[in-house]
Design a protein around this motif. Sequence first.
Motif, short mmCIF file in Angstrom:
data_model
loop_
_atom_site.label_atom_id
_atom_site.label_comp_id
_atom_site.label_asym_id
_atom_site.label_seq_id
_atom_site.Cartn_x
_atom_site.Cartn_y
_atom_site.Cartn_z
N TYR A 175 -10.90 -10.14 3.32
CA TYR A 175 -9.68 -9.67 2.66
C TYR A 175 -9.90 -9.51 1.16
O TYR A 175 -9.47 -8.53 0.54
N GLU A 176 -10.62 -10.48 0.58
CA GLU A 176 -10.90 -10.39 -0.86
C GLU A 176 -11.79 -9.20 -1.16
O GLU A 176 -11.59 -8.50 -2.16
N ALA A 177 -12.78 -8.95 -0.29
CA ALA A 177 -13.65 -7.79 -0.49
C ALA A 177 -12.85 -6.49 -0.42
O ALA A 177 -13.12 -5.53 -1.15
N LEU A 178 -11.86 -6.47 0.47
CA LEU A 178 -11.00 -5.30 0.59
C LEU A 178 -10.23 -5.07 -0.71
O LEU A 178 -10.10 -3.93 -1.18
N LEU A 179 -9.77 -6.16 -1.31
CA LEU A 179 -9.05 -6.03 -2.57
C LEU A 179 -9.96 -5.58 -3.71
O LEU A 179 -9.52 -4.94 -4.65
N GLN A 180 -11.25 -5.93 -3.63
CA GLN A 180 -12.18 -5.52 -4.68
C GLN A 180 -12.25 -4.00 -4.80
O GLN A 180 -12.56 -3.47 -5.87
N GLU A 181 -11.97 -3.31 -3.71
CA GLU A 181 -11.97 -1.84 -3.73
C GLU A 181 -10.72 -1.30 -4.41
O GLU A 181 -10.64 -0.10 -4.69
N HIS A 182 -9.75 -2.16 -4.65
CA HIS A 182 -8.49 -1.77 -5.32
C HIS A 182 -8.20 -2.80 -6.40
O HIS A 182 -7.25 -3.58 -6.30
N PRO A 183 -9.02 -2.85 -7.45
CA PRO A 183 -8.94 -3.93 -8.45
C PRO A 183 -7.63 -3.98 -9.21
O PRO A 183 -7.31 -5.02 -9.80
N ASP A 184 -6.86 -2.90 -9.23
CA ASP A 184 -5.61 -2.88 -9.98
C ASP A 184 -4.39 -3.21 -9.14
O ASP A 184 -3.26 -3.12 -9.63
N ASP A 185 -4.60 -3.58 -7.89
CA ASP A 185 -3.47 -3.87 -7.00
C ASP A 185 -2.99 -5.30 -7.26
O ASP A 185 -3.40 -6.24 -6.59
N MET A 186 -2.11 -5.45 -8.23
CA MET A 186 -1.64 -6.77 -8.63
C MET A 186 -0.93 -7.50 -7.50
O MET A 186 -1.12 -8.70 -7.30
N GLU A 187 -0.12 -6.78 -6.73
CA GLU A 187 0.61 -7.43 -5.64
C GLU A 187 -0.35 -7.97 -4.59
O GLU A 187 -0.17 -9.06 -4.05
N GLY A 188 -1.41 -7.19 -4.28
CA GLY A 188 -2.40 -7.65 -3.31
C GLY A 188 -3.12 -8.91 -3.78
O GLY A 188 -3.32 -9.85 -3.01
N TRP A 189 -3.52 -8.94 -5.05
CA TRP A 189 -4.22 -10.12 -5.58
C TRP A 189 -3.29 -11.33 -5.59
O TRP A 189 -3.74 -12.45 -5.34
N PHE A 190 -2.01 -11.10 -5.89
CA PHE A 190 -1.08 -12.23 -5.88
C PHE A 190 -0.92 -12.77 -4.46
O PHE A 190 -0.82 -13.98 -4.26
N ARG A 191 -0.87 -11.87 -3.47
CA ARG A 191 -0.79 -12.33 -2.07
C ARG A 191 -2.00 -13.20 -1.74
O ARG A 191 -1.86 -14.25 -1.10
N LEU A 192 -3.18 -12.77 -2.16
CA LEU A 192 -4.40 -13.54 -1.88
C LEU A 192 -4.33 -14.90 -2.56
O LEU A 192 -4.63 -15.93 -1.95
N ALA A 193 -3.93 -14.93 -3.84
CA ALA A 193 -3.84 -16.19 -4.56
C ALA A 193 -2.84 -17.13 -3.90
O ALA A 193 -3.09 -18.34 -3.78
N ASN A 194 -1.72 -16.59 -3.45
CA ASN A 194 -0.71 -17.41 -2.79
C ASN A 194 -1.26 -18.05 -1.52
O ASN A 194 -1.05 -19.23 -1.26
N MET A 195 -2.01 -17.26 -0.73
CA MET A 195 -2.58 -17.81 0.50
C MET A 195 -3.65 -18.85 0.19
O MET A 195 -3.75 -19.88 0.88
N GLN A 196 -4.45 -18.60 -0.83
CA GLN A 196 -5.48 -19.57 -1.20
C GLN A 196 -4.85 -20.89 -1.63
O GLN A 196 -5.34 -21.96 -1.26
N MET A 197 -3.75 -20.83 -2.37
CA MET A 197 -3.07 -22.04 -2.78
C MET A 197 -2.45 -22.77 -1.60
O MET A 197 -2.53 -24.00 -1.49
N ALA A 240 0.44 -9.28 8.66
CA ALA A 240 1.49 -8.56 7.93
C ALA A 240 0.93 -7.93 6.66
O ALA A 240 1.25 -6.80 6.31
N SER A 241 0.07 -8.69 5.95
CA SER A 241 -0.51 -8.17 4.71
C SER A 241 -1.40 -6.97 4.99
O SER A 241 -1.40 -5.99 4.23
N ALA A 242 -2.17 -7.05 6.08
CA ALA A 242 -3.06 -5.93 6.39
C ALA A 242 -2.29 -4.67 6.71
O ALA A 242 -2.66 -3.57 6.29
N TRP A 243 -1.21 -4.81 7.48
CA TRP A 243 -0.40 -3.63 7.77
C TRP A 243 0.24 -3.08 6.50
O TRP A 243 0.37 -1.87 6.31
#
Length: 404
Positions: free
Chosen positions: A144-166, A102-105
């Motif tokens: 997925y984290e590497a993909l987010l590195q290409e969009h460092p200002d995407d706060m929602e994406g980073w929060f999604r990653l942090a939520n999954m990691q937790m 879902a996140s990827a789409w």
Amino acid sequence: MAILVFGALLLVALMFVATLARRRGNANEQDSVAESIRIHKDRLLALDEEHQRGDLEDTDYQQFRAETERALLEDTRKASDTDPGRAVPLVVVVGVGVVMSASAWWLYGVWGAADAVEVRQNFIDLATAPNPTEAQLMETLDGYEALLQEHPDDMEGWFRLANMQMELGQFSRAQPTLERVLTLLREGPRNAEDESMILAYLGQTLWAQEQAEPALERFQEALEYNAQNTLALGFAGRLTFELASYRSSIDYWTRLKRLAGEDADTQLIDEFISRSEAALAEQGVDYEADVGPSIDVRLALPTAWEGLPETAVLFVYARPTDARMPLAVRRVPVASRQMRVVLTDADAMGGMGGLSGQSEVVITARVSFEGVAEPAPGDWVAEDVTLDLSEQNSFQVDLEVRQP
């Protein structure tokens, strides 16, 4: 309704706090966890079908799906709580695959990037592997984290990653991710409640890494931005108890209890307060928490309250007599014509001073049709009432909210 909403939030906070007394282990038997995961997956499929048929509006669909995905990840985290080096259970990979797909789409829709689809495919491949391992799972999350590195200002994406990691118990990895989210949040328009939430999550990651004092500092900082953060209050109460700061522990737990209200089940909170009082008694100290004034506001709304839009919200304020900035605020849904709200120091928000130390305050209320804090034409407003706080701590105020 307000009690039910608070009860849900309080339950979440107490569930987190109750786990502080024990190390993470096998939370449930595997059969039970697998059954829960199956139910969550069936629910996701049913939601998709209802949405495609047009039986479920897009807003409700997104909300229900997010709640189900979170519950699914919680169960997959339990299922993955195994010894290092063991194969990752298939249910873990399938659960993460659902959320990551879902996140990827979503990422693809936002960025239009083929890499997002590739990440989704990696999770599908991982879910269908006969014996997926933890190394494979980590490799895919790294993608997925590497993909987010290409969009460092995407706060929602980073929060999604942090939520999954937790949710997967990767607290040491979630910590820097949440720090990034906090930085991005503070670079934009400041939002006290959001900052408080991220700070509380950071405190949780530090606690999971057995860093009690740094974790407590984060929870205390979270409460500076939002004194009603039940997760931060619960953790702060427990951690101050473990650090033998029993007075502070009683204060935190008492504030949490007052937020719960008279109709909530506060047995667990009472047990923690009693344990702190007993510890102080052994030191020869008879201590009572200083929780400040309490203002019981009884409100009467116009008969037209039933015709209010769903976005309508009731705000109850206490402010100084010589300033407009409120000292304490409660924001609650409009649930009936006769309503009751209790204002205490626990209702002080970031930057506000609370009720303690004030000689006089003005109490008022407002119904916002759009549910926003800023006053707008057409709002329903109550006439101000001034209270003298200098001689007692408990008050009752009657307010009549009127149509313009």
